[in-house]
Motif scaffolding. Sequence first.
Motif, PDB file in Angstrom:
ATOM      1  N   SER A   1       0.829  -1.207   0.000  1.00 13.40           N
ATOM      2  CA  SER A   1       0.000   0.000   0.000  1.00 13.40           C
ATOM      3  C   SER A   1       0.863   1.258   0.000  1.00 13.40           C
ATOM      4  CB  SER A   1      -0.928   0.016   1.217  1.00 13.40           C
ATOM      5  OG  SER A   1      -1.825  -1.051   1.161  1.00 13.40           O
ATOM      6  N   SER A   2       1.917   1.253   0.804  1.00 10.28           N
ATOM      7  CA  SER A   2       2.818   2.413   0.855  1.00 10.28           C
ATOM      8  C   SER A   2       3.507   2.641  -0.483  1.00 10.28           C
ATOM      9  CB  SER A   2       3.867   2.232   1.950  1.00 10.28           C
ATOM     10  OG  SER A   2       3.258   2.279   3.214  1.00 10.28           O
ATOM     11  N   ALA A   3       3.947   1.567  -1.112  1.00  3.69           N
ATOM     12  CA  ALA A   3       4.612   1.688  -2.419  1.00  3.69           C
ATOM     13  C   ALA A   3       3.624   2.169  -3.482  1.00  3.69           C
ATOM     14  CB  ALA A   3       5.237   0.360  -2.816  1.00  3.69           C
ATOM     15  N   ALA A   4       2.414   1.623  -3.491  1.00  2.00           N
ATOM     16  CA  ALA A   4       1.399   2.057  -4.451  1.00  2.00           C
ATOM     17  C   ALA A   4       1.048   3.527  -4.231  1.00  2.00           C
ATOM     18  CB  ALA A   4       0.155   1.182  -4.342  1.00  2.00           C
ATOM     19  N   ASN A   5       0.950   3.939  -2.976  1.00  2.00           N
ATOM     20  CA  ASN A   5       0.668   5.334  -2.656  1.00  2.00           C
ATOM     21  C   ASN A   5       1.764   6.246  -3.201  1.00  2.00           C
ATOM     22  OD1 ASN A   5      -0.988   7.328  -1.040  1.00  2.00           O
ATOM     23  ND2 ASN A   5       1.038   7.620  -0.136  1.00  2.00           N
ATOM     24  N   ARG A   6       3.014   5.843  -3.024  1.00  2.00           N
ATOM     25  CA  ARG A   6       4.139   6.634  -3.534  1.00  2.00           C
ATOM     26  C   ARG A   6       4.034   6.803  -5.052  1.00  2.00           C
ATOM     27  NH1 ARG A   6       8.062   4.584  -5.829  1.00  2.00           N
ATOM     28  NH2 ARG A   6       7.980   2.583  -4.764  1.00  2.00           N
ATOM     29  N   VAL A   7       3.715   5.713  -5.747  1.00  2.00           N
ATOM     30  CA  VAL A   7       3.588   5.763  -7.207  1.00  2.00           C
ATOM     31  C   VAL A   7       2.453   6.705  -7.614  1.00  2.00           C
ATOM     32  CG1 VAL A   7       2.989   4.420  -9.266  1.00  2.00           C
ATOM     33  CG2 VAL A   7       4.603   3.484  -7.595  1.00  2.00           C
ATOM     34  N   MET A   8       1.299   6.577  -6.971  1.00  2.00           N
ATOM     35  CA  MET A   8       0.158   7.427  -7.333  1.00  2.00           C
ATOM     36  C   MET A   8       0.466   8.901  -7.058  1.00  2.00           C
ATOM     37  SD  MET A   8      -2.058   5.539  -8.772  1.00  2.00           S
ATOM     38  CE  MET A   8      -3.581   6.491  -8.770  1.00  2.00           C
TER      39      MET A   8
ATOM     40  N   LEU B   1       2.469  10.516  -9.690  1.00  2.00           N
ATOM     41  CA  LEU B   1       1.689  10.831 -10.889  1.00  2.00           C
ATOM     42  C   LEU B   1       0.788  12.054 -10.684  1.00  2.00           C
ATOM     43  CD1 LEU B   1       0.625   7.211 -11.911  1.00  2.00           C
ATOM     44  CD2 LEU B   1       2.425   8.621 -12.952  1.00  2.00           C
ATOM     45  N   GLY B   2       0.885  12.676  -9.512  1.00  2.00           N
ATOM     46  CA  GLY B   2       0.100  13.875  -9.240  1.00  2.00           C
ATOM     47  C   GLY B   2      -1.250  13.621  -8.607  1.00  2.00           C
ATOM     48  N   PHE B   3      -1.522  12.387  -8.202  1.00  2.00           N
ATOM     49  CA  PHE B   3      -2.786  12.081  -7.533  1.00  2.00           C
ATOM     50  C   PHE B   3      -2.691  12.399  -6.051  1.00  2.00           C
ATOM     51  CE2 PHE B   3      -3.461   9.607 -11.324  1.00  2.00           C
ATOM     52  CZ  PHE B   3      -4.832   9.605 -11.491  1.00  2.00           C
ATOM     53  N   VAL B   4      -3.819  12.733  -5.458  1.00  2.00           N
ATOM     54  CA  VAL B   4      -3.933  12.981  -4.028  1.00  2.00           C
ATOM     55  C   VAL B   4      -4.833  11.892  -3.456  1.00  2.00           C
ATOM     56  CG1 VAL B   4      -4.787  14.583  -2.282  1.00  2.00           C
ATOM     57  CG2 VAL B   4      -3.675  15.459  -4.350  1.00  2.00           C
ATOM     58  N   ARG B   5      -4.402  11.282  -2.366  1.00  2.00           N
ATOM     59  CA  ARG B   5      -5.215  10.234  -1.737  1.00  2.00           C
ATOM     60  C   ARG B   5      -6.463  10.866  -1.128  1.00  2.00           C
ATOM     61  NH1 ARG B   5      -1.672   8.567   1.341  1.00  2.00           N
ATOM     62  NH2 ARG B   5      -2.449   9.341   3.318  1.00  2.00           N
ATOM     63  N   SER B   6      -7.619  10.349  -1.464  1.00  2.00           N
ATOM     64  CA  SER B   6      -8.879  10.904  -0.971  1.00  2.00           C
ATOM     65  C   SER B   6      -9.574   9.995   0.040  1.00  2.00           C
ATOM     66  CB  SER B   6      -9.824  11.189  -2.140  1.00  2.00           C
ATOM     67  OG  SER B   6     -10.107  10.008  -2.857  1.00  2.00           O
TER      68      SER B   6
ATOM     69  N   ILE C   1      -8.079  -0.734   0.458  1.00  2.00           N
ATOM     70  CA  ILE C   1      -8.633   0.105  -0.597  1.00  2.00           C
ATOM     71  C   ILE C   1      -7.998   1.488  -0.482  1.00  2.00           C
ATOM     72  CG2 ILE C   1     -10.726   1.208  -1.474  1.00  2.00           C
ATOM     73  CD1 ILE C   1     -12.242  -1.214  -0.158  1.00  2.00           C
ATOM     74  N   LEU C   2      -7.446   1.975  -1.587  1.00  2.00           N
ATOM     75  CA  LEU C   2      -6.840   3.301  -1.647  1.00  2.00           C
ATOM     76  C   LEU C   2      -7.551   4.076  -2.756  1.00  2.00           C
ATOM     77  CD1 LEU C   2      -3.172   2.013  -1.710  1.00  2.00           C
ATOM     78  CD2 LEU C   2      -4.305   3.009   0.269  1.00  2.00           C
ATOM     79  N   ARG C   3      -8.085   5.246  -2.434  1.00  2.00           N
ATOM     80  CA  ARG C   3      -8.774   6.052  -3.440  1.00  2.00           C
ATOM     81  C   ARG C   3      -8.003   7.349  -3.670  1.00  2.00           C
ATOM     82  NH1 ARG C   3     -15.095   4.796  -2.179  1.00  2.00           N
ATOM     83  NH2 ARG C   3     -15.017   2.722  -3.114  1.00  2.00           N
ATOM     84  N   TYR C   4      -7.964   7.756  -4.935  1.00  2.00           N
ATOM     85  CA  TYR C   4      -7.182   8.924  -5.349  1.00  2.00           C
ATOM     86  C   TYR C   4      -7.979   9.812  -6.276  1.00  2.00           C
ATOM     87  CZ  TYR C   4      -3.310   6.307  -3.486  1.00  2.00           C
ATOM     88  OH  TYR C   4      -2.494   5.619  -2.629  1.00  2.00           O
ATOM     89  N   LYS C   5      -7.595  11.105  -6.269  1.00  2.00           N
ATOM     90  CA  LYS C   5      -8.219  12.068  -7.176  1.00  2.00           C
ATOM     91  C   LYS C   5      -7.148  12.959  -7.785  1.00  2.00           C
ATOM     92  CE  LYS C   5      -9.245  15.324  -3.482  1.00  2.00           C
ATOM     93  NZ  LYS C   5     -10.267  16.083  -2.783  1.00  2.00           N
ATOM     94  N   LYS C   6      -7.485  13.487  -8.965  1.00  2.00           N
ATOM     95  CA  LYS C   6      -6.570  14.372  -9.677  1.00  2.00           C
ATOM     96  C   LYS C   6      -7.371  15.198 -10.663  1.00  2.00           C
ATOM     97  CE  LYS C   6      -2.553  14.236 -12.713  1.00  2.00           C
ATOM     98  NZ  LYS C   6      -1.511  13.402 -13.306  1.00  2.00           N
ATOM     99  N   THR C   7      -6.987  16.456 -10.820  1.00  2.00           N
ATOM    100  CA  THR C   7      -7.523  17.270 -11.903  1.00  2.00           C
ATOM    101  C   THR C   7      -6.480  17.266 -13.016  1.00  2.00           C
ATOM    102  OG1 THR C   7      -8.806  18.661 -10.420  1.00  2.00           O
ATOM    103  CG2 THR C   7      -8.298  19.573 -12.584  1.00  2.00           C
TER     104      THR C   7
END
Length: 126
Positions: free
Chosen positions: A84-91, A94-99, A115-121
């Motif tokens: 989860s930590s590694a996936a979070n770092r990757v996201m 890419l400019g995503f913010v964990r929501s 479950i990890l959810r992310y958002k990005k504009t």
Amino acid sequence: MLIDLEPVIFSALRNDSELISLLGRDKEGKVKVYPLAAPDISNPKITFFELTNLDNRYAGDQAVSSSIHFQIDVWHNSNTSKISSAANRVMESLGFVRSGTNSLYEENVKVYHKILRYKKTQLGVD
């Protein structure tokens, strides 16, 4: 405007050296990262999918950016923390913010599920 970030996320997760080490490879030799669903039940693995993709900024009557949300699911027989930590770092790279996050235990298959959810504009490109 529909901006497809699935290929970017797929490539980033599958090519990350830490995730390669933590997830290993499936019987076809591919790093165990899959869009939507995995081909088998072996763990650990990551699945991911787009939750929403909505126009959110306009110039005149044309959309110029989209608000995009993705969900990353980490599956493991014992502990999802390192993956989860590694996936979070990757996201985040890419400019995503964990929501949001959620930790579950899937009793029917005896697997831990993070479950990890992310958002990005994302601005559109012509």
